[in-house]
Design a protein around this motif. Structure first.
Motif, short mmCIF file in Angstrom:
data_model
loop_
_atom_site.label_atom_id
_atom_site.label_comp_id
_atom_site.label_asym_id
_atom_site.label_seq_id
_atom_site.Cartn_x
_atom_site.Cartn_y
_atom_site.Cartn_z
N ARG A 40 0.87 -1.18 0.00
CA ARG A 40 0.00 0.00 0.00
C ARG A 40 0.91 1.23 0.00
O ARG A 40 1.27 1.76 1.05
N HIS A 113 -17.11 -0.31 5.31
CA HIS A 113 -17.28 0.40 6.58
C HIS A 113 -18.70 0.28 7.12
O HIS A 113 -18.99 0.79 8.19
N GLY A 132 -13.19 -1.74 8.76
CA GLY A 132 -12.47 -0.85 9.65
C GLY A 132 -12.86 0.61 9.44
O GLY A 132 -13.73 0.90 8.65
N PRO A 133 -12.22 1.52 10.13
CA PRO A 133 -11.25 1.20 11.17
C PRO A 133 -11.94 0.73 12.45
O PRO A 133 -12.93 1.33 12.87
N THR A 137 -6.94 5.20 14.33
CA THR A 137 -5.64 4.92 13.74
C THR A 137 -5.01 6.23 13.27
O THR A 137 -5.72 7.10 12.76
N THR A 139 -2.45 6.01 11.19
CA THR A 139 -1.70 5.59 10.00
C THR A 139 -2.37 6.04 8.71
O THR A 139 -1.71 6.34 7.73
N LYS A 140 -3.70 6.10 8.70
CA LYS A 140 -4.43 6.44 7.48
C LYS A 140 -4.99 7.85 7.64
O LYS A 140 -5.81 8.10 8.53
N ILE A 167 -9.37 -4.27 10.42
CA ILE A 167 -8.23 -3.36 10.23
C ILE A 167 -8.46 -2.03 10.94
O ILE A 167 -9.61 -1.60 11.12
N GLY A 169 -6.02 0.41 13.79
CA GLY A 169 -5.73 0.56 15.21
C GLY A 169 -5.55 -0.75 15.94
O GLY A 169 -5.62 -0.80 17.18
N ILE A 189 -0.85 -2.35 10.04
CA ILE A 189 0.34 -1.66 9.49
C ILE A 189 1.32 -1.46 10.64
O ILE A 189 2.31 -2.16 10.76
N SER A 190 1.02 -0.48 11.51
CA SER A 190 2.03 -0.05 12.48
C SER A 190 2.38 -1.11 13.53
O SER A 190 3.51 -1.13 14.01
N1 3NM Z 1 -7.47 0.98 6.14
P1 3NM Z 1 -2.76 0.65 11.54
S1 3NM Z 1 -7.60 1.69 8.56
C1 3NM Z 1 -5.07 0.98 5.61
O1 3NM Z 1 -10.53 1.48 7.86
C2 3NM Z 1 -6.18 1.17 6.54
O2 3NM Z 1 -10.23 0.64 5.90
C3 3NM Z 1 -8.33 1.22 7.11
O3 3NM Z 1 -3.09 1.03 10.03
C4 3NM Z 1 -9.80 1.12 6.96
O4 3NM Z 1 -2.74 -0.84 11.60
C5 3NM Z 1 -6.06 1.57 7.87
O5 3NM Z 1 -1.38 1.23 11.76
C6 3NM Z 1 -4.79 1.85 8.60
O6 3NM Z 1 -3.80 1.28 12.39
C7 3NM Z 1 -4.31 0.70 9.41
#
Ligand code: 3NM
Length: 205
Positions: A40, A113, A132-133, A137, A139-140, A167, A169, A189-190
């Motif tokens: 990604r 979602h 998700g989320p 998070t 990250t996004k 996915i 957090g 991810i993180s």
């Molecule tokens: N998609 P982390 S949340 C890539 O809600 C991604 O669809 C999301 O990163 C969704 O694991 C997300 O660091 C980020 O929180 C996930």
């Protein structure tokens, strides 16, 4: 019917998510036992053009070595050029019908979602959905408000056979409670890319 896959420990990553050499991060995660990988490559410093394609090729090679499906986020053209194992798309990205028509046995994942979006993804022939989320998070950039665990429970009770990955957090600490909803796996991810001990993180997820 797509190739078989296992959502159990799904690592998602791009160069922006790594504090160390991204290919090393990926290799450590593969060695530790991730079951699926999604490239990604997003953000303002994201690789572009040939550098992006070359990085993708190197990620693919590593995934092949460890026999882990290599999925590309939101780039049908690159996925077809590299003969990736699949593609993951969001609600705003290219429709999945287009990809399926030229890649019959590929894995297609869709981010959803809401229950309506999940129903639509199933009707359109997705192989799995990412919900998700789940939690906040950072990250996004454009992440929506957290949906919490109830959407996972609802999704699994209405569509027990349909593969779902959670996915957003998800950490080593909260992955246990997320899994109690019956989801097929956790995508992070993180929790992996920022970990100082990837082996331990992957084992604990
Ligand atoms: N998609 P982390 S949340 C890539 O809600 C991604 O669809 C999301 O990163 C969704 O694991 C997300 O660091 C980020 O929180 C996930």
């Amino acid at each position: 019917m797509s190739m078989s896959f296992d959502l159990n420990k799904y690592f998602v990553m791009g160069t922006a998510n790594c504090k160390r050499e991204p290919l090393l991060v990926l290799e450590e995660a593969l060695q530790a036992g991730i079951t699926m990988f999604q490239l990604r490559e997003k953000g303002k410093n994201a690789l572009k053009g040939d550098a992006y394609a070359e990085f993708a090729r190197q990620c693919q090679k590593l995934c092949q070595t460890y026999k882990v499906p290599f999925i590309i986020n939101d780039d049908v053209e690159l996925a077809l050029t590299l003969n990736a194992d699949g593609i993951h798309v969001g609600q705003e990205d290219t429709g999945i019908k287009q990809f399926r028509s030229c890649a019959k046995n590929k894995i297609i994942g869709v981010s959803v979602h809401t229950m309506e979006q999940l129903e639509m993804a199933i009707a359109n022939g997705a192989d799995y959905a990412g919900i998700g989320p789940i939690y906040e998070t950072s990250t996004k950039d454009d992440a929506r408000a957290p949906v919490g665990l109830t959407l996972l429970q609802e999704a699994k009770s209405q569509y027990p056979q349909f593969p779902i990955v959670a996915i957003g957090g998800i950490s080593v600490e909260n992955s246990f409670i997320v899994r109690q909803t019956g989801v097929n796996g956790v995508a992070v991810i993180s929790a992996i890319s920022h970990s100082d001990n990837i082996k331990e993180a992957v084992n604990s997820l």
